[in-house]
Design an enzyme around this catalytic site. Structure first.
Site, short mmCIF file in Angstrom:
data_model
loop_
_atom_site.label_atom_id
_atom_site.label_comp_id
_atom_site.label_asym_id
_atom_site.label_seq_id
_atom_site.Cartn_x
_atom_site.Cartn_y
_atom_site.Cartn_z
N HIS A 1 49.56 21.91 110.63
CA HIS A 1 49.11 20.77 111.43
C HIS A 1 47.97 21.17 112.38
CE1 HIS A 1 52.54 18.46 109.93
NE2 HIS A 1 53.27 19.52 110.21
N ARG B 1 41.31 10.29 76.84
CA ARG B 1 40.75 11.64 76.73
C ARG B 1 39.64 11.86 77.75
NH1 ARG B 1 41.71 10.19 71.23
NH2 ARG B 1 42.94 11.76 70.08
N SER C 1 19.86 24.15 112.93
CA SER C 1 19.60 22.88 113.59
C SER C 1 18.19 22.92 114.17
CB SER C 1 20.62 22.62 114.70
OG SER C 1 20.25 21.49 115.47
N LYS D 1 22.89 27.05 116.70
CA LYS D 1 23.95 26.64 115.77
C LYS D 1 23.82 27.33 114.42
CE LYS D 1 25.29 22.43 115.50
NZ LYS D 1 25.19 21.00 115.15
N ARG D 2 24.99 27.55 113.80
CA ARG D 2 25.05 28.05 112.43
C ARG D 2 25.88 27.03 111.64
NH1 ARG D 2 26.60 34.18 110.37
NH2 ARG D 2 26.66 33.71 108.13
N ASN D 3 25.24 25.98 111.22
CA ASN D 3 25.95 24.87 110.59
C ASN D 3 26.58 25.30 109.25
OD1 ASN D 3 25.26 23.17 112.66
ND2 ASN D 3 23.53 22.25 111.60
N THR E 1 29.12 2.66 63.95
CA THR E 1 28.90 1.80 65.12
C THR E 1 28.32 2.64 66.25
OG1 THR E 1 31.06 2.21 66.12
CG2 THR E 1 30.93 0.45 64.48
#
Length: 400
Positions: free
Chosen positions: A155, A234, A278, A284-286, A107
């Site tokens: 937290h 599975r 950016s 910026k250092r994304n 099948t």
């Protein structure tokens, strides 16, 4: 035409790897199905159910490069059957005596499920390899920073001193558990499928179990014992492990994301010179890498959820379950591969600012009780490292 951004030339590197795409590529998948059909023919011939010359011809001719993929696609659309287009095209290139015995008493699920397990074997091997490499990097990093004091936060707020090595050791410890899961799951997952229409092998004239055993042996898989046409646990379990791996990698990514904020400045992910932070804010250092690990994990969990839904099927076969796997399983595999490669680059090039860690410790915990005492953190690093290295020495470098 590429409708999915995850497959686009510009963006597909974000959602998968060439190594894993090669596993699920259409030609590779079709060749995998053909390999299962050839193995089935050899198993049937060994049990005297089809002529040996027919099995030999099927094995020799079942090559995707010999087939017309457009004809296969047209046949699939015309018949509405998942694999009839493939079978008709294969029969077209075979001699009449061989064509008569292709796909006999099997099948769609017998073929596609068995190939899926073969794909799982490849994907699991890649995950095992990359996890072991990641674990080695983390263990070295934990040792290097066993005594590097930093602020421990709960937290999101400063709590008490820890060491950075202790934090990293917790990542390595989690990776080790995923390696354990892969090792323990292999005997459950890596089994073949041959059941016929209902799973009872009724059409095989009492030789079904013997044929199935030979088929599995041909492909290097275990015999399942019970047909699993409607038992999809599975696939769901394997996908769950992959999603959990992505979750661990995302936890590492989120830590790096948070600790490289300029106001904290304790970590920084590697940044090639060509990367632009950016367009509008050049200072910026994304955190592109660490935040993308979280994105990949979210998508992996979603695909794993689809596969969990497949556990609920009806009667002895239910196309709603396993056909959803055709979409969701490759997705979670590709996402996991991308996440592992990204995590490896992140950890290997991670920048650790010991001075900033010490300064933040003095600034936030000065005046508290034992501001320089990390407790048993260094000793726990030693325990994690020793246990992991002992396990690595005893386990094979390849999976399963």
């Amino acid at each position: 035409m590429t409708a999915r951004i995850t497959d686009s030339l510009a963006y597909r590197h974000l959602w998968g790897t060439p190594e894993l795409r090669a596993v699920f590529d259409e030609r590779a998948r079709l060749q995998g199905w053909l390999d299962v059909l050839a193995a089935l023919a050899r198993a049937q011939a060994a049990e005297g159910l089809i002529p040996a010359e027919a099995a030999a011809a099927i094995t020799a001719e079942a090559r995707v490069e010999r087939l017309d993929l457009e004809r296969i696609a047209e046949g699939t659309r015309r018949t509405g059957h998942s694999t009839l287009g493939l079978i008709q095209e294969l029969r077209r290139v075979l001699s009449p005596v061989a064509a008569e015995h292709v796909y006999k008493w099997a099948t769609v699920q017998d073929v596609t499920d068995t190939w899926t397990v073969l794909a799982i074997r490849t994907v699991g091997g890649i995950a095992w390899r990359d996890l072991r490499r990641l674990e080695a990097l983390l263990l070295d990093l934990a040792v290097a920073h066993r005594d590097t004091l930093m602020v421990g936060r709960t937290h999101g707020q400063p709590g008490a001193p820890i060491t950075f090595g202790w934090k990293v050791a917790s990542w390595a410890d989690e990776v080790r558990r995923h390696l354990d899961r892969l090792r323990e799951g292999a005997p459950r997952w890596l089994v073949g499928q041959l059941g016929g229409g209902l799973g009872t092998l009724v059409d095989f004239g009492g030789r079904g179990l013997a044929v199935r055993a030979r088929l599995c042996a041909e492909l290097g898989l275990a015999d399942p014992g019970m047909s699993w046409l409607s038992s999809r646990d599975r696939i769901a379990e394997f996908a769950g492990v992959l999603a959990a791996i992505c979750g661990t990698l995302a936890r590492i990514g989120v830590e790096v994301y948070e600790l490289q904020r300029p106001e904290i400045g304790e970590l920084a992910e590697p940044r090639p010179d060509t990367v632009v932070g950016s367009i509008t804010m050049h200072h910026k250092r994304n955190p592109e890498g660490s935040e993308h690990l979280d994105t990949l994990a979210r998508l992996a969990r979603a695909s794993a959820g689809v596969l969990l839904e497949a556990l609920v099927g009806s009667h002895e076969r239910d196309g709603r379950t396993w056909k959803a796997e055709w979409v969701a399983l490759p997705e979670v595999c590709l996402l996991t591969g991308a996440a592992l490669q990204l995590a490896l680059r992140l950890v290997e090039g991670l920048e650790v600012d010991r001075e900033r860690m010490a300064a933040n410790l003095r600034a936030t915990l000065a005046g508290t009780q034992n501001p320089d005492d990390p407790g048993e953190a260094p000793a726990m690093v030693d325990l994690v490292v020793e246990r992991a290295r002992t396990a690595r020495a005893q386990e094979p470098p390849t999976w399963p």
